[in-house]
Design a protein around this motif. Structure first.
Motif, PDB file in Angstrom:
ATOM      1  N   GLU A 249       1.005  -1.162  -0.079  1.00  0.00           N
ATOM      2  CA  GLU A 249      -0.010   0.007   0.143  1.00  0.00           C
ATOM      3  C   GLU A 249       0.888   1.446  -0.118  1.00  0.00           C
ATOM      4  O   GLU A 249       0.433   2.285  -0.677  1.00  0.00           O
ATOM      5  CB  GLU A 249      -0.826   0.039   1.157  1.00  0.00           C
ATOM      6  CG  GLU A 249      -1.970  -1.053   1.180  1.00  0.00           C
ATOM      7  CD  GLU A 249      -2.923  -1.109   2.536  1.00  0.00           C
ATOM      8  OE1 GLU A 249      -2.512  -0.058   3.514  1.00  0.00           O
ATOM      9  OE2 GLU A 249      -3.857  -2.057   2.674  1.00  0.00           O
ATOM     10  N   ARG A 250       1.891   1.333   0.861  1.00  0.00           N
ATOM     11  CA  ARG A 250       2.792   2.367   0.909  1.00  0.00           C
ATOM     12  C   ARG A 250       3.882   2.409   0.044  1.00  0.00           C
ATOM     13  O   ARG A 250       4.417   3.756  -0.325  1.00  0.00           O
ATOM     14  CB  ARG A 250       3.225   2.376   2.375  1.00  0.00           C
ATOM     15  CG  ARG A 250       2.222   2.441   3.382  1.00  0.00           C
ATOM     16  CD  ARG A 250       2.668   2.394   4.872  1.00  0.00           C
ATOM     17  NE  ARG A 250       1.837   2.256   5.870  1.00  0.00           N
ATOM     18  CZ  ARG A 250       1.979   2.123   7.014  1.00  0.00           C
ATOM     19  NH1 ARG A 250       3.377   2.090   7.827  1.00  0.00           N
ATOM     20  NH2 ARG A 250       0.955   2.249   7.947  1.00  0.00           N
ATOM     21  N   HIS A 251       4.476   1.643  -0.514  1.00  0.00           N
ATOM     22  CA  HIS A 251       5.706   1.668  -1.268  1.00  0.00           C
ATOM     23  C   HIS A 251       5.628   0.685  -2.496  1.00  0.00           C
ATOM     24  O   HIS A 251       6.785   0.795  -3.255  1.00  0.00           O
ATOM     25  CB  HIS A 251       6.688   1.157  -0.573  1.00  0.00           C
ATOM     26  CG  HIS A 251       7.141   2.028   0.680  1.00  0.00           C
ATOM     27  ND1 HIS A 251       7.636   2.888   0.820  1.00  0.00           N
ATOM     28  CD2 HIS A 251       6.884   1.379   1.969  1.00  0.00           C
ATOM     29  CE1 HIS A 251       7.619   3.635   1.931  1.00  0.00           C
ATOM     30  NE2 HIS A 251       7.291   2.543   2.858  1.00  0.00           N
ATOM     31  N   TRP A 257       9.895  -0.598  -1.408  1.00  0.00           N
ATOM     32  CA  TRP A 257      10.678   0.197   0.080  1.00  0.00           C
ATOM     33  C   TRP A 257      12.209   0.186  -0.288  1.00  0.00           C
ATOM     34  O   TRP A 257      12.885   1.147   0.061  1.00  0.00           O
ATOM     35  CB  TRP A 257      10.306  -0.580   1.064  1.00  0.00           C
ATOM     36  CG  TRP A 257      10.694  -0.009   2.408  1.00  0.00           C
ATOM     37  CD1 TRP A 257      10.056   0.724   3.100  1.00  0.00           C
ATOM     38  CD2 TRP A 257      11.993  -0.297   3.129  1.00  0.00           C
ATOM     39  NE1 TRP A 257      10.897   1.146   4.291  1.00  0.00           N
ATOM     40  CE2 TRP A 257      12.019   0.550   4.228  1.00  0.00           C
ATOM     41  CE3 TRP A 257      12.963  -0.823   2.460  1.00  0.00           C
ATOM     42  CZ2 TRP A 257      13.030   0.346   5.039  1.00  0.00           C
ATOM     43  CZ3 TRP A 257      14.088  -1.193   3.539  1.00  0.00           C
ATOM     44  CH2 TRP A 257      14.220  -0.246   4.734  1.00  0.00           C
TER      45      TRP A 257
END
Length: 276
Positions: A249-251, A257
């Motif tokens: 979701e974030r990276h 990441w």
């Protein structure tokens, strides 16, 4: 002993949670290679026979230690520290108080003064405010990525840059949390699918009773092991599944990441080659 090629567990006298990262399927139809990277709990109590097997048979050449400086100094020099062929590297994933020189670059004559609450210094539970809604283990793992991203990357570099013909082992105290996060990234780089990464992480549950019992015998870990029951120490697949979900979701996933933290395509290719 069962061959590591039919059983990923490596049965040693002095460890409880050592296994080979070989034999895992990859998304392109391949498999990871045996004898390249091992994951393990603390190596302090290896027997002479263990050392002979690791160094002689498996050609262990690199040790990546994820423990804090306090853990390393309190536990003392393990038997592999006197083996000339083996290189030790230290990358704590937990925040530490004060400035510490790499404990494997210099020798400590005496144990340094530690704060009265040294147990918290050994195993601090650091998380970020944004992740307080997540389960405790997920928060802890995200804490490693928030507080010590440079050491997560450095540990992966050490695995990628190690002796190409020899084996490396990455370990912490139990070989499940800090080791589990570094191994998650390594396996993702190798092309191992999420569910296989989750299954590898959860394998530690098979030995958790013996693992907790072993750590309770060490003054360094006895208090931390005893103040929580075995169930709370047991890794669960949903923990790693959630970490992978949040990274996506974030990276865009674990590789995203890594890209964002300076471990780019060239280094990922080197680590993939080491594991494949």
């Amino acid at each position: 002993m069962t061959s590591a090629r039919s059983d990923r567990w490596l049965r040693l006298d002095g460890t409880t949670n050592t296994r080979d990262l070989g034999g895992l399927p990859t998304t392109d139809g391949g498999t990871t290679a045996f004898g390249r990277v091992l994951r393990s709990d603390n190596l302090q109590t290896l027997s002479d026979d263990d050392v002979r097997r690791l160094v002689g048979e498996l050609r262990l050449r690199d040790v990546v230690d994820l423990r804090t400086t306090a853990e390393v100094l309190l536990e003392g020099r393990g038997p592999l520290r006197s083996v000339e062929e083996v290189t030790h590297r230290h990358f704590t994933l937990l925040p530490e108080r004060g400035h510490h020189t790499d404990v494997f670059a210099v020798e400590e004559d005496e144990l340094p003064d530690l704060p009265a609450d040294w147990v918290e210094t050994v195993l601090p539970r650091q998380t970020t405010e944004a992740d307080e809604v997540e389960p405790p283990a997920v928060r802890a793992y995200l804490g490693y990525l928030h507080h010590r991203p440079e050491n997560v990357v450095a540990a992966l570099r050490a695995l990628a840059d190690g002796d190409g013909d020899g084996a490396a082992v990455v370990h912490c105290a139990a070989g499940k949390d800090r080791t589990g996060v570094v191994v998650m990234f390594a396996l993702a780089v190798a092309g191992v699918p999420d569910e296989e990464i989750v299954a590898d992480y959860a394998m530690t549950a098979e030995v958790i009773d013996d693992l907790v019992a072993k750590l309770r015998e060490s003054p360094t870990y006895a208090e931390d092991m005893s103040r929580r029951d075995v169930a709370s120490h047991t890794p669960r697949g949903e923990t790693m599944r959630r970490v992978l979900e949040l990274l996506r979701e974030r990276h865009g996933g674990p590789l995203g990441w890594l890209d964002a933290h300076g471990f780019g395509a060239r280094e990922q290719a080197a680590l993939r080659a080491r594991l494949r």
